[in-house]
Design a protein around this motif. Structure first.
Motif, PDB file in Angstrom:
ATOM      1  N   ALA A  22       0.828  -1.209   0.000  1.00  0.00           N
ATOM      2  CA  ALA A  22       0.000   0.000   0.000  1.00  0.00           C
ATOM      3  C   ALA A  22       0.864   1.261   0.000  1.00  0.00           C
ATOM      4  N   LYS A  23       1.918   1.259   0.810  1.00  0.00           N
ATOM      5  CA  LYS A  23       2.806   2.422   0.879  1.00  0.00           C
ATOM      6  C   LYS A  23       3.435   2.709  -0.476  1.00  0.00           C
ATOM      7  N   GLU A  24       3.898   1.646  -1.163  1.00  0.00           N
ATOM      8  CA  GLU A  24       4.492   1.809  -2.489  1.00  0.00           C
ATOM      9  C   GLU A  24       3.480   2.353  -3.504  1.00  0.00           C
ATOM     10  N   LEU A  25       2.205   2.013  -3.288  1.00  0.00           N
ATOM     11  CA  LEU A  25       1.147   2.459  -4.208  1.00  0.00           C
ATOM     12  C   LEU A  25       0.563   3.806  -3.823  1.00  0.00           C
ATOM     13  N   GLY A  26       0.914   4.296  -2.636  1.00  0.00           N
ATOM     14  CA  GLY A  26       0.374   5.569  -2.172  1.00  0.00           C
ATOM     15  C   GLY A  26      -1.049   5.438  -1.650  1.00  0.00           C
ATOM     16  N   THR A  27      -1.350   4.288  -1.051  1.00  0.00           N
ATOM     17  CA  THR A  27      -2.679   4.063  -0.482  1.00  0.00           C
ATOM     18  C   THR A  27      -2.514   3.457   0.909  1.00  0.00           C
ATOM     19  N   LYS A  28      -3.566   2.900   1.469  1.00  0.00           N
ATOM     20  CA  LYS A  28      -3.545   2.318   2.816  1.00  0.00           C
ATOM     21  C   LYS A  28      -3.708   0.801   2.740  1.00  0.00           C
ATOM     22  N   GLY A  29      -3.210   0.107   3.763  1.00  0.00           N
ATOM     23  CA  GLY A  29      -3.275  -1.343   3.837  1.00  0.00           C
ATOM     24  C   GLY A  29      -4.665  -1.928   3.649  1.00  0.00           C
ATOM     25  N   PRO A  30      -5.711  -1.338   4.251  1.00  0.00           N
ATOM     26  CA  PRO A  30      -7.058  -1.899   4.078  1.00  0.00           C
ATOM     27  C   PRO A  30      -7.508  -1.958   2.614  1.00  0.00           C
ATOM     28  N   ALA A  31      -7.038  -1.057   1.783  1.00  0.00           N
ATOM     29  CA  ALA A  31      -7.395  -1.086   0.355  1.00  0.00           C
ATOM     30  C   ALA A  31      -6.835  -2.349  -0.287  1.00  0.00           C
ATOM     31  N   ILE A  32      -5.618  -2.725   0.068  1.00  0.00           N
ATOM     32  CA  ILE A  32      -5.009  -3.940  -0.476  1.00  0.00           C
ATOM     33  C   ILE A  32      -5.827  -5.156  -0.037  1.00  0.00           C
ATOM     34  N   GLY A  33      -6.267  -5.153   1.213  1.00  0.00           N
ATOM     35  CA  GLY A  33      -7.111  -6.237   1.711  1.00  0.00           C
ATOM     36  C   GLY A  33      -8.402  -6.358   0.913  1.00  0.00           C
ATOM     37  N   ARG A  34      -9.004  -5.239   0.575  1.00  0.00           N
ATOM     38  CA  ARG A  34     -10.246  -5.261  -0.215  1.00  0.00           C
ATOM     39  C   ARG A  34      -9.974  -5.790  -1.630  1.00  0.00           C
ATOM     40  N   TYR A  35      -8.824  -5.429  -2.198  1.00  0.00           N
ATOM     41  CA  TYR A  35      -8.465  -5.974  -3.511  1.00  0.00           C
ATOM     42  C   TYR A  35      -8.295  -7.492  -3.415  1.00  0.00           C
ATOM     43  N   GLU A  36      -7.592  -7.942  -2.376  1.00  0.00           N
ATOM     44  CA  GLU A  36      -7.315  -9.368  -2.227  1.00  0.00           C
ATOM     45  C   GLU A  36      -8.577 -10.187  -1.955  1.00  0.00           C
ATOM     46  N   ARG A  37      -9.567  -9.577  -1.337  1.00  0.00           N
ATOM     47  CA  ARG A  37     -10.841 -10.268  -1.089  1.00  0.00           C
ATOM     48  C   ARG A  37     -11.820 -10.072  -2.251  1.00  0.00           C
ATOM     49  N   ASP A  38     -11.360  -9.439  -3.309  1.00  0.00           N
ATOM     50  CA  ASP A  38     -12.180  -9.157  -4.495  1.00  0.00           C
ATOM     51  C   ASP A  38     -13.425  -8.328  -4.166  1.00  0.00           C
ATOM     52  N   GLU A  39     -13.312  -7.487  -3.157  1.00  0.00           N
ATOM     53  CA  GLU A  39     -14.405  -6.579  -2.808  1.00  0.00           C
ATOM     54  C   GLU A  39     -14.320  -5.295  -3.631  1.00  0.00           C
ATOM     55  N   MET A  40     -13.134  -5.039  -4.155  1.00  0.00           N
ATOM     56  CA  MET A  40     -12.875  -3.808  -4.890  1.00  0.00           C
ATOM     57  C   MET A  40     -11.850  -4.111  -5.978  1.00  0.00           C
ATOM     58  N   LYS A  41     -11.944  -3.427  -7.099  1.00  0.00           N
ATOM     59  CA  LYS A  41     -10.972  -3.586  -8.186  1.00  0.00           C
ATOM     60  C   LYS A  41     -10.170  -2.293  -8.308  1.00  0.00           C
ATOM     61  N   PRO A  42      -8.847  -2.419  -8.522  1.00  0.00           N
ATOM     62  CA  PRO A  42      -8.023  -1.215  -8.678  1.00  0.00           C
ATOM     63  C   PRO A  42      -8.177  -0.630 -10.077  1.00  0.00           C
ATOM     64  N   SER A  43      -7.733   0.601 -10.226  1.00  0.00           N
ATOM     65  CA  SER A  43      -7.676   1.204 -11.558  1.00  0.00           C
ATOM     66  C   SER A  43      -6.616   0.463 -12.359  1.00  0.00           C
ATOM     67  N   ILE A  44      -6.642   0.606 -13.665  1.00  0.00           N
ATOM     68  CA  ILE A  44      -5.643  -0.043 -14.514  1.00  0.00           C
ATOM     69  C   ILE A  44      -4.241   0.455 -14.166  1.00  0.00           C
ATOM     70  N   GLU A  45      -4.135   1.725 -13.828  1.00  0.00           N
ATOM     71  CA  GLU A  45      -2.827   2.272 -13.453  1.00  0.00           C
ATOM     72  C   GLU A  45      -2.318   1.629 -12.174  1.00  0.00           C
ATOM     73  N   ALA A  46      -3.210   1.472 -11.180  1.00  0.00           N
ATOM     74  CA  ALA A  46      -2.813   0.851  -9.916  1.00  0.00           C
ATOM     75  C   ALA A  46      -2.460  -0.619 -10.120  1.00  0.00           C
ATOM     76  N   ALA A  47      -3.233  -1.331 -10.939  1.00  0.00           N
ATOM     77  CA  ALA A  47      -2.956  -2.743 -11.211  1.00  0.00           C
ATOM     78  C   ALA A  47      -1.610  -2.889 -11.916  1.00  0.00           C
ATOM     79  N   ALA A  48      -1.321  -2.005 -12.860  1.00  0.00           N
ATOM     80  CA  ALA A  48      -0.040  -2.048 -13.570  1.00  0.00           C
ATOM     81  C   ALA A  48       1.118  -1.797 -12.605  1.00  0.00           C
TER      82      ALA A  48
END
Length: 109
Positions: A22-48
């Motif tokens: 999350a720090k490397e992406l400029g976001t918070k840890g809970p956002a990564i958790g939501r991505y990993e649980r497929d609750e949220m999808k990142p932007s194409i830029e974030a995924a890249a």
């Protein structure tokens, strides 16, 4: 395998925590958790950026291929594509021979 499952696998293979990614992406840890649980999808830029940080291809991360190529493998393939045709033939002949030998060994075991 879902995006979240692949993200989790790649992150763990890299030995990174959710907070570190999350720090490397400029976001918070809970956002990564939501991505990993497929609750949220990142932007194409974030995924890249995730794919780059985790040393996997974006195609693999988003599930377009099951072939997991790391950065070093991609660089090797790119170097082969730059070779003269005759040199490529030699590389592929050696690779084919090694693949054949490995398949034979697997059958005999």
């Amino acid at each position: 395998m879902s995006f979240g499952t692949r993200l989790l696998q790649a992150r763990k293979n890299k030995g990174m925590s959710q907070e570190e990614l999350a720090k490397e992406l400029g976001t918070k840890g809970p956002a990564i958790g939501r991505y990993e649980r497929d609750e949220m999808k990142p932007s194409i830029e974030a995924a890249a950026k995730m794919a780059e940080l985790l040393n996997v291809s974006l195609d693999w991360l988003v599930g377009h291929t099951d072939l997991e190529l790391d950065k070093k493998m991609i660089e090797r393939i790119q170097e082969v594509t730059k070779m003269k045709p005759k040199d490529k033939e030699h590389v592929f002949a050696m690779l084919d021979a090694f693949i054949k030998q490995t398949k034979l060994q697997n059958v005999l075991q």
